[in-house]
Design a protein around this motif. Structure first.
Motif, PDB file in Angstrom:
ATOM      1  N   VAL A 168       0.845  -1.199   0.000  1.00 25.14           N
ATOM      2  CA  VAL A 168       0.000   0.000   0.000  1.00 25.14           C
ATOM      3  C   VAL A 168       0.883   1.253   0.000  1.00 25.14           C
ATOM      4  N   GLN A 169       1.911   1.246   0.824  1.00 32.63           N
ATOM      5  CA  GLN A 169       2.812   2.403   0.877  1.00 32.63           C
ATOM      6  C   GLN A 169       3.482   2.619  -0.477  1.00 32.63           C
ATOM      7  N   PHE A 170       3.958   1.548  -1.084  1.00 33.28           N
ATOM      8  CA  PHE A 170       4.614   1.641  -2.388  1.00 33.28           C
ATOM      9  C   PHE A 170       3.643   2.162  -3.446  1.00 33.28           C
ATOM     10  N   ALA A 171       2.419   1.641  -3.440  1.00 37.62           N
ATOM     11  CA  ALA A 171       1.413   2.107  -4.404  1.00 37.62           C
ATOM     12  C   ALA A 171       1.127   3.596  -4.214  1.00 37.62           C
ATOM     13  N   GLY A 172       1.069   4.034  -2.959  1.00 37.53           N
ATOM     14  CA  GLY A 172       0.847   5.446  -2.677  1.00 37.53           C
ATOM     15  C   GLY A 172       1.984   6.315  -3.176  1.00 37.53           C
ATOM     16  N   GLU A 173       3.195   5.850  -2.994  1.00 39.05           N
ATOM     17  CA  GLU A 173       4.358   6.598  -3.479  1.00 39.05           C
ATOM     18  C   GLU A 173       4.341   6.693  -4.999  1.00 39.05           C
ATOM     19  N   LYS A 174       4.012   5.589  -5.648  1.00 35.72           N
ATOM     20  CA  LYS A 174       3.956   5.585  -7.115  1.00 35.72           C
ATOM     21  C   LYS A 174       2.825   6.481  -7.620  1.00 35.72           C
ATOM     22  N   TRP A 175       1.684   6.476  -6.928  1.00 32.17           N
ATOM     23  CA  TRP A 175       0.575   7.345  -7.311  1.00 32.17           C
ATOM     24  C   TRP A 175       0.969   8.805  -7.161  1.00 32.17           C
ATOM     25  N   SER A 176       1.658   9.131  -6.056  1.00 33.85           N
ATOM     26  CA  SER A 176       2.112  10.512  -5.836  1.00 33.85           C
ATOM     27  C   SER A 176       3.054  10.976  -6.938  1.00 33.85           C
ATOM     28  N   ALA A 177       3.792  10.043  -7.509  1.00 31.08           N
ATOM     29  CA  ALA A 177       4.726  10.365  -8.587  1.00 31.08           C
ATOM     30  C   ALA A 177       4.065  10.229  -9.965  1.00 31.08           C
ATOM     31  N   ASN A 178       2.744  10.062  -9.979  1.00 27.26           N
ATOM     32  CA  ASN A 178       1.981   9.895 -11.223  1.00 27.26           C
ATOM     33  C   ASN A 178       2.439   8.692 -12.050  1.00 27.26           C
ATOM     34  N   SER A 179       2.864   7.636 -11.351  1.00 27.92           N
ATOM     35  CA  SER A 179       3.325   6.439 -12.043  1.00 27.92           C
ATOM     36  C   SER A 179       2.261   5.354 -12.147  1.00 27.92           C
ATOM     37  N   VAL A 180       1.231   5.436 -11.301  1.00 25.71           N
ATOM     38  CA  VAL A 180       0.138   4.462 -11.355  1.00 25.71           C
ATOM     39  C   VAL A 180      -1.182   5.210 -11.220  1.00 25.71           C
ATOM     40  N   PRO A 181      -2.246   4.676 -11.796  1.00 27.33           N
ATOM     41  CA  PRO A 181      -3.548   5.349 -11.699  1.00 27.33           C
ATOM     42  C   PRO A 181      -4.184   5.152 -10.316  1.00 27.33           C
ATOM     43  N   ALA A 182      -5.084   6.043  -9.989  1.00 22.62           N
ATOM     44  CA  ALA A 182      -5.787   5.976  -8.707  1.00 22.62           C
ATOM     45  C   ALA A 182      -6.562   4.661  -8.566  1.00 22.62           C
ATOM     46  N   ALA A 183      -7.084   4.150  -9.670  1.00 21.90           N
ATOM     47  CA  ALA A 183      -7.837   2.892  -9.613  1.00 21.90           C
ATOM     48  C   ALA A 183      -6.953   1.746  -9.115  1.00 21.90           C
ATOM     49  N   PHE A 184      -5.710   1.756  -9.524  1.00 24.00           N
ATOM     50  CA  PHE A 184      -4.771   0.726  -9.055  1.00 24.00           C
ATOM     51  C   PHE A 184      -4.571   0.837  -7.546  1.00 24.00           C
ATOM     52  N   VAL A 185      -4.416   2.048  -7.068  1.00 28.16           N
ATOM     53  CA  VAL A 185      -4.215   2.264  -5.632  1.00 28.16           C
ATOM     54  C   VAL A 185      -5.459   1.841  -4.855  1.00 28.16           C
ATOM     55  N   ARG A 186      -6.637   2.185  -5.350  1.00 28.98           N
ATOM     56  CA  ARG A 186      -7.878   1.791  -4.665  1.00 28.98           C
ATOM     57  C   ARG A 186      -8.014   0.267  -4.626  1.00 28.98           C
ATOM     58  N   ALA A 187      -7.669  -0.396  -5.715  1.00 35.38           N
ATOM     59  CA  ALA A 187      -7.742  -1.865  -5.746  1.00 35.38           C
ATOM     60  C   ALA A 187      -6.730  -2.482  -4.781  1.00 35.38           C
ATOM     61  N   THR A 188      -5.557  -1.891  -4.710  1.00 31.43           N
ATOM     62  CA  THR A 188      -4.533  -2.375  -3.780  1.00 31.43           C
ATOM     63  C   THR A 188      -5.008  -2.232  -2.343  1.00 31.43           C
ATOM     64  N   ILE A 189      -5.597  -1.092  -2.035  1.00 34.67           N
ATOM     65  CA  ILE A 189      -6.107  -0.860  -0.681  1.00 34.67           C
ATOM     66  C   ILE A 189      -7.232  -1.843  -0.356  1.00 34.67           C
ATOM     67  N   ALA A 190      -8.118  -2.081  -1.302  1.00 35.43           N
ATOM     68  CA  ALA A 190      -9.227  -3.017  -1.074  1.00 35.43           C
ATOM     69  C   ALA A 190      -8.700  -4.423  -0.763  1.00 35.43           C
TER      70      ALA A 190
END
Length: 104
Positions: free
Chosen positions: A37-59
């Protein structure tokens, strides 16, 4: 045949984990998902992954957090270990929730 059966029973008795060992094993996915989750958040902050990916990871992480919470509740491990892992779980849930609010 009797020796084989006796060896099997003895081996099974040696493999059995203590409640503390079992709880720690059941808790391992929480640590992994928290890092994910932390890694996905860092990648999202850097615009490297879409928000949908982060939401799915969190779920997915939240499902594991629920399993770990149940394992802690059901465990016969020492109270101090259960309390420590419950605290770590609460921190992981809070971090995931903060990230979920950011990406929503």
């Amino acid at each position: 045949m009797t020796r084989y059966l006796l060896a099997t029973v003895l081996l099974a008795a040696c493999i059995r984990k203590t409640p503390e060992e079992q709880l720690q094993k059941d808790f391992e996915p929480v640590k992994s998902w928290s890092a994910t989750v932390q890694f996905a958040g860092e990648k999202w902050s850097a615009n490297s992954v879409p928000a949908a990916f982060v939401r799915a990871t969190i779920a997915a992480a939240e499902k594991e957090y629920d399993k770990a919470g149940k394992a802690i509740d059901d465990s016969q491990a020492q109270k101090n270990l259960r309390d420590q892992l419950r605290h770590e779980l609460d921190l992981s849930r809070a971090a995931a929730e903060r990230l979920k609010r950011k990406v929503s």
